[in-house]
Design a protein around this motif. Structure first.
Motif, PDB file in Angstrom:
ATOM      1  N   GLU A  93       2.260   4.776   1.571  1.00  0.00           N
ATOM      2  CA  GLU A  93       2.502   5.219   2.950  1.00  0.00           C
ATOM      3  C   GLU A  93       1.438   6.236   3.357  1.00  0.00           C
ATOM      4  O   GLU A  93       0.945   6.973   2.517  1.00  0.00           O
ATOM      5  CB  GLU A  93       3.895   5.837   3.077  1.00  0.00           C
ATOM      6  CG  GLU A  93       5.020   4.842   2.902  1.00  0.00           C
ATOM      7  CD  GLU A  93       5.021   3.709   3.910  1.00  0.00           C
ATOM      8  OE1 GLU A  93       4.406   3.844   4.995  1.00  0.00           O
ATOM      9  OE2 GLU A  93       5.622   2.680   3.629  1.00  0.00           O
TER      10      GLU A  93
ATOM     11  N   LEU B 223       0.847  -1.178   0.000  1.00  0.00           N
ATOM     12  CA  LEU B 223       0.000   0.000   0.000  1.00  0.00           C
ATOM     13  C   LEU B 223       0.891   1.238   0.000  1.00  0.00           C
ATOM     14  O   LEU B 223       2.090   1.154   0.261  1.00  0.00           O
ATOM     15  CB  LEU B 223      -0.900   0.008   1.247  1.00  0.00           C
ATOM     16  CG  LEU B 223      -1.775  -1.219   1.476  1.00  0.00           C
ATOM     17  CD1 LEU B 223      -2.487  -1.115   2.817  1.00  0.00           C
ATOM     18  CD2 LEU B 223      -2.776  -1.382   0.355  1.00  0.00           C
TER      19      LEU B 223
ATOM     20  N   HIS C  54      -0.024   3.865   5.041  1.00  0.00           N
ATOM     21  CA  HIS C  54      -0.805   2.633   5.190  1.00  0.00           C
ATOM     22  C   HIS C  54       0.060   1.384   5.050  1.00  0.00           C
ATOM     23  O   HIS C  54      -0.230   0.358   5.656  1.00  0.00           O
ATOM     24  CB  HIS C  54      -1.960   2.624   4.186  1.00  0.00           C
ATOM     25  CG  HIS C  54      -2.790   3.853   4.279  1.00  0.00           C
ATOM     26  ND1 HIS C  54      -3.588   4.127   5.354  1.00  0.00           N
ATOM     27  CD2 HIS C  54      -2.906   4.912   3.449  1.00  0.00           C
ATOM     28  CE1 HIS C  54      -4.180   5.294   5.185  1.00  0.00           C
ATOM     29  NE2 HIS C  54      -3.782   5.789   4.026  1.00  0.00           N
ATOM     30  N   ASN C  55       1.108   1.470   4.244  1.00  0.00           N
ATOM     31  CA  ASN C  55       1.975   0.309   4.077  1.00  0.00           C
ATOM     32  C   ASN C  55       2.681  -0.026   5.392  1.00  0.00           C
ATOM     33  O   ASN C  55       2.776  -1.196   5.759  1.00  0.00           O
ATOM     34  CB  ASN C  55       2.995   0.548   2.964  1.00  0.00           C
ATOM     35  CG  ASN C  55       3.705  -0.722   2.580  1.00  0.00           C
ATOM     36  OD1 ASN C  55       3.060  -1.700   2.237  1.00  0.00           O
ATOM     37  ND2 ASN C  55       5.021  -0.714   2.663  1.00  0.00           N
TER      38      ASN C  55
ATOM     39  N   LEU D  51       1.649   0.643   8.403  1.00  0.00           N
ATOM     40  CA  LEU D  51       0.631   0.106   9.307  1.00  0.00           C
ATOM     41  C   LEU D  51       0.325  -1.347   8.969  1.00  0.00           C
ATOM     42  O   LEU D  51       0.199  -2.190   9.861  1.00  0.00           O
ATOM     43  CB  LEU D  51      -0.638   0.954   9.243  1.00  0.00           C
ATOM     44  CG  LEU D  51      -1.776   0.573  10.163  1.00  0.00           C
ATOM     45  CD1 LEU D  51      -1.311   0.460  11.607  1.00  0.00           C
ATOM     46  CD2 LEU D  51      -2.887   1.584  10.050  1.00  0.00           C
TER      47      LEU D  51
ATOM     48  N   PHE E 185      -5.682  -0.270  11.982  1.00  0.00           N
ATOM     49  CA  PHE E 185      -5.801  -0.601  10.561  1.00  0.00           C
ATOM     50  C   PHE E 185      -7.238  -0.396  10.086  1.00  0.00           C
ATOM     51  O   PHE E 185      -7.473   0.197   9.033  1.00  0.00           O
ATOM     52  CB  PHE E 185      -5.355  -2.047  10.329  1.00  0.00           C
ATOM     53  CG  PHE E 185      -5.368  -2.458   8.889  1.00  0.00           C
ATOM     54  CD1 PHE E 185      -4.324  -2.099   8.044  1.00  0.00           C
ATOM     55  CD2 PHE E 185      -6.407  -3.211   8.376  1.00  0.00           C
ATOM     56  CE1 PHE E 185      -4.326  -2.466   6.715  1.00  0.00           C
ATOM     57  CE2 PHE E 185      -6.413  -3.594   7.049  1.00  0.00           C
ATOM     58  CZ  PHE E 185      -5.368  -3.217   6.214  1.00  0.00           C
TER      59      PHE E 185
ATOM     60  N   THR F 144      -6.691   2.749   7.727  1.00  0.00           N
ATOM     61  CA  THR F 144      -6.441   2.244   6.381  1.00  0.00           C
ATOM     62  C   THR F 144      -7.723   1.802   5.682  1.00  0.00           C
ATOM     63  O   THR F 144      -7.937   2.119   4.517  1.00  0.00           O
ATOM     64  CB  THR F 144      -5.422   1.087   6.427  1.00  0.00           C
ATOM     65  OG1 THR F 144      -4.228   1.570   7.044  1.00  0.00           O
ATOM     66  CG2 THR F 144      -5.110   0.575   5.046  1.00  0.00           C
ATOM     67  N   CYS F 145      -8.555   1.083   6.385  1.00  0.00           N
ATOM     68  CA  CYS F 145      -9.767   0.559   5.740  1.00  0.00           C
ATOM     69  C   CYS F 145     -10.736   1.659   5.328  1.00  0.00           C
ATOM     70  O   CYS F 145     -11.537   1.452   4.420  1.00  0.00           O
ATOM     71  CB  CYS F 145     -10.461  -0.434   6.663  1.00  0.00           C
ATOM     72  SG  CYS F 145      -9.522  -1.943   6.901  1.00  0.00           S
TER      73      CYS F 145
ATOM     74  N   TYR G  15      -9.478   3.127   1.630  1.00  0.00           N
ATOM     75  CA  TYR G  15      -9.647   2.314   0.430  1.00  0.00           C
ATOM     76  C   TYR G  15     -11.107   1.924   0.259  1.00  0.00           C
ATOM     77  O   TYR G  15     -11.808   1.634   1.226  1.00  0.00           O
ATOM     78  CB  TYR G  15      -8.768   1.056   0.510  1.00  0.00           C
ATOM     79  CG  TYR G  15      -7.301   1.399   0.395  1.00  0.00           C
ATOM     80  CD1 TYR G  15      -6.688   1.479  -0.841  1.00  0.00           C
ATOM     81  CD2 TYR G  15      -6.549   1.656   1.529  1.00  0.00           C
ATOM     82  CE1 TYR G  15      -5.348   1.807  -0.953  1.00  0.00           C
ATOM     83  CE2 TYR G  15      -5.202   1.989   1.431  1.00  0.00           C
ATOM     84  CZ  TYR G  15      -4.616   2.067   0.189  1.00  0.00           C
ATOM     85  OH  TYR G  15      -3.295   2.397   0.075  1.00  0.00           O
TER      86      TYR G  15
END
Length: 117
Positions: free
Chosen positions: A20, A18, A22-23, A25, A67, A71-72, A75
């Protein structure tokens, strides 16, 4: 993608990249998951490993929540009903592993994989 086992998730997540931040994490979450899995599957447990598993379970919960919260939401992904989520018993019971290992012994003789004969 039905009836995935832990090794299937491992294979899927190893190729996930993913942007950054997020990557990082995702990598923190994967590292926590792999450490937790390795520690929970030890054939010989001591009070030190059980206490470390308790602390690692807390860290895993932190990274899972972070996360999901960060992050979720970025996306455009949709969870299917049959996929792993925060409401499954397996995820909910992770916090019970340390005390269960202390009370009943190690989990080396158990598996949740579906066997076909």
């Amino acid at each position: 993608m039905k009836q995935l086992a832990a090794h299937d998730f491992e294979d899927l997540l190893q190729v996930s990249l993913l942007v950054e931040p997020h990557n990082q994490l995702l990598l923190d979450l994967l590292f926590s998951l792999s450490c937790w899995h390795a520690l929970a599957k030890l054939h010989l447990q001591t009070m030190s490993t059980i206490k470390f598993l308790q602390k690692l379970t807390q860290a895993l919960g932190y990274y899972l929540q972070k996360f999901a919260r960060i992050t979720c939401t970025v996306y455009d992904a949709h969870e299917l009903v049959q996929e792993l989520n925060f409401y499954t018993y397996k995820l909910h019971s992770l916090g019970d592993y340390p005390s269960a290992i202390q009370q009943y012994g190690t989990y080396d003789g158990f598996s949740t994989q579906v066997m076909s004969y």
